[in-house]
Design a protein around this motif. Sequence first.
Motif, short mmCIF file in Angstrom:
data_model
loop_
_atom_site.label_atom_id
_atom_site.label_comp_id
_atom_site.label_asym_id
_atom_site.label_seq_id
_atom_site.Cartn_x
_atom_site.Cartn_y
_atom_site.Cartn_z
N UNK A 96 -6.36 -1.50 5.90
CA UNK A 96 -6.20 -0.22 4.47
C UNK A 96 -4.06 -0.27 4.06
N UNK A 97 -3.26 0.39 5.55
CA UNK A 97 -2.10 0.33 5.40
C UNK A 97 -1.45 -1.29 4.94
N UNK A 98 -1.83 -2.35 5.35
CA UNK A 98 -1.22 -3.41 4.96
C UNK A 98 -1.88 -4.33 3.54
N UNK A 99 -2.77 -3.91 3.09
CA UNK A 99 -3.56 -3.75 1.55
C UNK A 99 -2.42 -2.81 0.66
N UNK A 100 -2.22 -1.82 1.06
CA UNK A 100 -1.41 -1.23 0.40
C UNK A 100 -0.59 -2.00 -0.07
N UNK A 101 0.33 -2.03 1.00
CA UNK A 101 1.81 -2.60 1.00
C UNK A 101 1.81 -4.12 0.32
N UNK A 102 0.82 -4.37 0.25
CA UNK A 102 0.40 -5.62 -0.55
C UNK A 102 0.28 -5.65 -1.99
#
Length: 350
Positions: free
Chosen positions: A20-26
Amino acid sequence: MDQAAPTASVRRSRFWLYTPFVLLLLVAIAWSIAWFVIRSRTAEALDGWIAAEARSGRQWTCGDRSIAGYPFRIEIICESLDLKRGSVSASFGRTEAVAQIYQPRRVIVEVAGPLRVTDGTVTVDGSWSLMQASINASQAGLQRLSLAADAPKVSVTGLGSGEIAGSGRHLELHLRPNPSRRAELAGDLAASLTEARIPILDALVGGAEPTNLSADVTVTQADGFKGRTIVEELELWRNAGGKLDILMLSAVKGPRQIETKGELRLDEEHRPAGQLTVSAAGLDGLLGNLTGGRVGGNLLGMLLGQGPRSQQGQPNAKPQLASLPPLRLENGFLAMGPFVIPNVRLQPLY
């Protein structure tokens, strides 16, 4: 062999923990790129609009322009804003226009003073403590313009009759094209000014109390600002058959009150002409000023119900409006019913 399976399971569980954090960053990176693309296109569109306006003869100058508002808005800031077309020029203070990315056709504008508009002869100077406007547009053009100003002050010079000045507590104005009268190029205007102080009105009506003003009018042949002088604009409007339909014009000044409806235009001598329906209370002072205190003026006031009898009642009672005979503006004279008001001649506006 038995120890490898738990290790792989732990690694997979950690992967989903961080997903989720990676997707949010993207998403944040993609949104940032999109915002800067929109910012660049906004700057290009603004430059294109200024160039198009220049080809139409309207020269806009946005001093020290900047574009900000990340991440959800686009803010265009001009430290100074100037407009010139022909002999007419206007200047404003710091101007900031804001639009939400998801609602680009609704723009909120905040304008700092001072204001100066001049055509080389007539000059309008204005100031305020806060002025905000909202602009709603569509692909067809302007749909509605609303403006609100606190503590507005204005003065007009160069009219030949001395300076006209006024101030107020709060001003509101709403403007839109009239959807049912497009063939007449009609525009609707609703405006109100609270606690207005207008010296010329005090001298005419009497009393130093502040005045509350409101207006609801429709202007035909409102073809927009063309950059000519005020005199040229008025003459073109008159020749096009322009008129002012007064749906309601109201003024309350202490115990004095007036409500007006009707139609006005300019005659061939550039004087106001038309007919108004008037209801009023406490206007004996105005009638006395208009007639110079003559006996005929006193008689006119009595016949119109504005004499001493209208002063009776409770001191703080709300004035009772009385319907007056139609007020006619014709050939430079002002007539109420069968009476031509003495001492009053309507002068050409230009």
